[in-house]
Design an enzyme around this catalytic site. Structure first.
Site, PDB file in Angstrom:
ATOM      1  N   LYS A   1      38.098  57.171  40.091  1.00  7.74           N
ATOM      2  CA  LYS A   1      38.243  56.626  41.443  1.00  7.74           C
ATOM      3  C   LYS A   1      39.715  56.672  41.842  1.00  7.74           C
ATOM      4  CE  LYS A   1      36.291  52.745  44.049  1.00  7.74           C
ATOM      5  NZ  LYS A   1      35.798  51.367  43.922  1.00  7.74           N
TER       6      LYS A   1
HETATM    7  O1  G3P Z   1      33.506  49.138  46.959  1.00  6.07           O
HETATM    8  C1  G3P Z   1      34.520  48.573  47.718  1.00  6.07           C
HETATM    9  C2  G3P Z   1      34.492  47.125  47.606  1.00  6.07           C
HETATM   10  O2  G3P Z   1      34.748  46.710  46.302  1.00  6.07           O
HETATM   11  C3  G3P Z   1      35.283  46.376  48.594  1.00  6.07           C
HETATM   12  O3  G3P Z   1      34.456  45.378  48.984  1.00  6.07           O
HETATM   13  O4  G3P Z   1      33.876  43.197  49.867  1.00  6.07           O
HETATM   14  O5  G3P Z   1      36.134  43.579  48.834  1.00  6.07           O
HETATM   15  O6  G3P Z   1      35.583  44.571  51.041  1.00  6.07           O
HETATM   16  P1  G3P Z   1      35.053  44.109  49.718  1.00  6.07           P
END
Ligand code: G3P
Length: 218
Positions: free
Chosen positions: A87
């Protein structure tokens, strides 16, 4: 549509895997820290544990922000298990590293994507997955789903192989809307998957079936 779970929590990963609908896992440094997984060795061991639980792709994020560092880290991560997807952040060196890994046949997930132009670059660099962050766009009054639609159109126009991995999913409606728009993958918390099970008419209907069965067999 592939379902990935976006967590480093082993219990949640196991629960989603047991449901039989899990296609992979995405993690990031914040999710690792949330589980208290710190230090290179612990993080590596944690990736190994995740790979033991699931059968599909497991995204492991590099910490380096320069090309050489990303290549070194990514190669070490990819060597852990064929399930590992390197990633990489959507910055210039991340795009260079993406091209390097895709030329070597190593799977990549280009993350922190917030525009169609960024997604186009990731596809040009041969990314296996591109991760547009829906929820974080919605957080700032910008339509995250519109970005999925734009990327779908661009990738279809040129038959790019890169898979759209809708990320930063917050709830079940994000999942359903992404499915309608033709997102190849979604990654979200466990509740965004298990929430799809829920309907009161299912519960009421099942209770009635069981009640009638008992009446007929008593
Ligand atoms: O996959 C991306 C994710 O981990 C981000 O999610 O909820 O932190 O915006 P969030």
């Amino acid at each position: 549509m592939k379902f990935f779970i976006d967590t480093a929590n082993l219990d949640e990963i196991a629960e989603a895997q047991a449901l039989g609908v899990l296609d992979g896992v995405t993690t990031n440094p914040s999710l690792m820290a949330k589980e208290g997984i710190t230090g290179e060795e612990n993080i590596i061991n944690h990736y190994k544990k995740i790979c033991d639980i699931v059968e599909g792709d497991v995204s492991a994020e590099v910490i380096s922000t320069d090309f050489d560092g990303m290549v070194k880290e990514g190669e070490a991560l990819a060597a852990l298990n064929p399930q590992i997807v390197v990633k990489l952040p959507l910055i210039a060196d991340g795009i260079k590293a993406c091209k390097y890994f895709s030329d070597k046949g190593i799977k990549t997930n280009v993350t922190l994507v917030f525009s169609a132009g960024q997604a186009l670059l990731a596809a040009k660099a041969g990314a296996t997955y591109v991760s547009p962050f829906l929820g974080r766009l919605d957080d700032i009054s910008t339509d995250g789903l519109n970005l999925i639609a734009e990327i779908r159109q661009i990738y279809d126009n040129y038959a790019f192989d890169t898979q759209i991995l809708a990320a930063s999913i917050r709830h079940t409606m994000h999942v359903i809307d992404c499915a309608k728009l033709g997102s190849d993958v979604m990654t979200g918390p466990l509740k965004s998957i298990t929430g799809l099970l829920k309907h009161p008419l299912t519960d009421i209907g099942l209770a009635k079936f069981l009640e009638d069965y008992k009446k007929g067999n008593s």
